[in-house]
Design an enzyme around this catalytic site. Sequence first.
Site, PDB file in Angstrom:
ATOM      1  N   ARG A  21       0.874  -1.122   0.086  1.00 38.84           N
ATOM      2  CA  ARG A  21      -0.026   0.176   0.060  1.00 38.84           C
ATOM      3  C   ARG A  21       0.750   1.182  -0.107  1.00 38.84           C
ATOM      4  O   ARG A  21       0.412   2.143  -0.480  1.00 38.84           O
ATOM      5  CB  ARG A  21      -0.960   0.057   1.072  1.00 38.84           C
ATOM      6  CG  ARG A  21      -1.641   1.338   1.271  1.00 38.84           C
ATOM      7  CD  ARG A  21      -3.199   1.263   2.083  1.00 38.84           C
ATOM      8  NE  ARG A  21      -3.208   0.120   3.086  1.00 38.84           N
ATOM      9  CZ  ARG A  21      -2.569   0.189   4.240  1.00 38.84           C
ATOM     10  NH1 ARG A  21      -1.883   1.405   4.834  1.00 38.84           N
ATOM     11  NH2 ARG A  21      -2.723  -0.822   5.215  1.00 38.84           N
TER      12      ARG A  21
ATOM     13  N   TYR B  46     -13.312  18.584 -14.590  1.00 43.62           N
ATOM     14  CA  TYR B  46     -13.669  17.135 -14.728  1.00 43.62           C
ATOM     15  C   TYR B  46     -14.651  17.281 -13.633  1.00 43.62           C
ATOM     16  O   TYR B  46     -14.476  17.444 -12.345  1.00 43.62           O
ATOM     17  CB  TYR B  46     -12.619  16.453 -14.335  1.00 43.62           C
ATOM     18  CG  TYR B  46     -13.023  14.998 -14.306  1.00 43.62           C
ATOM     19  CD1 TYR B  46     -13.224  14.318 -15.590  1.00 43.62           C
ATOM     20  CD2 TYR B  46     -12.835  14.181 -13.202  1.00 43.62           C
ATOM     21  CE1 TYR B  46     -13.663  12.999 -15.748  1.00 43.62           C
ATOM     22  CE2 TYR B  46     -13.322  12.865 -13.126  1.00 43.62           C
ATOM     23  CZ  TYR B  46     -13.588  12.123 -14.336  1.00 43.62           C
ATOM     24  OH  TYR B  46     -13.707  10.896 -14.576  1.00 43.62           O
TER      25      TYR B  46
ATOM     26  N   ASP C  60      -3.957  19.784 -13.175  1.00 47.00           N
ATOM     27  CA  ASP C  60      -4.324  18.467 -13.863  1.00 47.00           C
ATOM     28  C   ASP C  60      -3.830  18.346 -15.507  1.00 47.00           C
ATOM     29  O   ASP C  60      -4.417  18.944 -16.248  1.00 47.00           O
ATOM     30  CB  ASP C  60      -5.697  18.242 -13.797  1.00 47.00           C
ATOM     31  CG  ASP C  60      -6.343  16.734 -14.178  1.00 47.00           C
ATOM     32  OD1 ASP C  60      -5.763  16.410 -15.109  1.00 47.00           O
ATOM     33  OD2 ASP C  60      -7.216  16.515 -13.671  1.00 47.00           O
TER      34      ASP C  60
ATOM     35  N   LYS D 147      -5.977   7.775 -18.940  1.00 45.52           N
ATOM     36  CA  LYS D 147      -6.300   8.188 -19.988  1.00 45.52           C
ATOM     37  C   LYS D 147      -5.021   8.132 -21.289  1.00 45.52           C
ATOM     38  O   LYS D 147      -4.830   7.014 -21.261  1.00 45.52           O
ATOM     39  CB  LYS D 147      -6.873   9.723 -19.963  1.00 45.52           C
ATOM     40  CG  LYS D 147      -7.823  10.128 -18.789  1.00 45.52           C
ATOM     41  CD  LYS D 147      -8.975   9.386 -19.061  1.00 45.52           C
ATOM     42  CE  LYS D 147     -10.111   9.447 -18.067  1.00 45.52           C
ATOM     43  NZ  LYS D 147     -10.332  10.541 -17.390  1.00 45.52           N
TER      44      LYS D 147
END
Length: 397
Positions: free
Chosen positions: A61, A114, A186, A211
Amino acid sequence: MQERDRPLGFATRAIHHGYDPLEYHGALIPPIFTSSTYAFADTAQGQRRFTGEEPGFIYSRVGNPTVALLEARLAELEGGEAALATASGMGAITSALWSLLRAGDGVVADQTLYGCTYGYLHHGLTRLGIEVRFADLTDPANLEEALTANTRVVLFESPANPNMHLIDIAAVSAIAKRHGALVMVDNTYCTPYLQRPLALGADLVVHSATKYLGGHGDLIAGAVVGPAELIQEFRGFGVKEMTGACLSSMDAAQVLRGLKTLELRMERHCQSAQTMAELLVTHPAVAQVSYPGLPNFPQRELAQRQMALPGGMIALELRGGYEAGTRFLDRLQLFTRAVSLGDCESLAQHPASMTHAPYAPEVRAAHGISEGLVRLSIGLESPADLQHDLLQALEGL
Ligand SMILES: *Cc1c(COP(=O)(O)O)cnc(C)c1O
């Protein structure tokens, strides 16, 4: 790889950075480490790992060798000190912001974002006592007005999803810096091949690697890149204790595979998008085409200043409004009606009937989403076939 006395090109670094096959049995492709935990030689070593005196892995993790290679490569390509790969783009944004912000702090974000980023800021952060202000950052002067003494982070996308507005990264970063706020960009739409916000003065870059970075529509992943000290905080607190949004090694390997062709793919995405944009502007059913590569794009000068190429995304406005939008979408045969972007397959989405369907038309309009707006993600198919599909779908609209 051997040290060279001259800088290596983007594609070379995207393919080789941080990996030497001779350290792994000569394996050309980096191994995928699926281990969730890591053995310590003795308790003394365990202690050194936990206190940070000794680098090394503890639990996946917090860090994993396959994920670490992806992180090294993303940091290299963005020109940042360090990177943290996460389970999704939203995982990157939430892990970073939850690490940076506490009750009473402020965030200023551009008004066009977004959808889930907007939701997280608007409904998520505000309920924790964080002040969120939205401003039109296409004019950097609006930032001066929106900033307060408590503003800790300025967040925006450029180009913004879905309307393709650009924001002057250098100008906004200079203003934020004077006020002691961190700038987070972003960079999903551009990837580091087209735009490197850190070199323009931003502090942090976030990505939805789902993406273009992954590029094949077969995974969900994200990343944040920036100063080592902050990235360490996002890793050791944001992901480890707040969100748990760690990336799996399998998906990290898929993103590493995608990165190898990033330059090639972006070149083709941009070339085809330019061709489609030039075709669309001449069509009578189309009122407006927003694409940074068109000579009449309102922010053409800024696009040329901060983007190496105009990108693979197009926003177009149909004259016939909502009706034309749904008819156009329903007639497409090669473009896939789907959200997401940056895949090999060309995708089309009509925000008024799809992503923003739950909102009233007035609310959509207030966020720059008109009824006839269509978003195209131009894929890697043969450009002539894409042209043919767009023309047949537009006929008689
Ligand atoms: C998709 C996307 C996100 C969210 O990323 P996920 O990987 O879907 O969580 C954030 N920002 C932009 C610009 C996006 O397109």
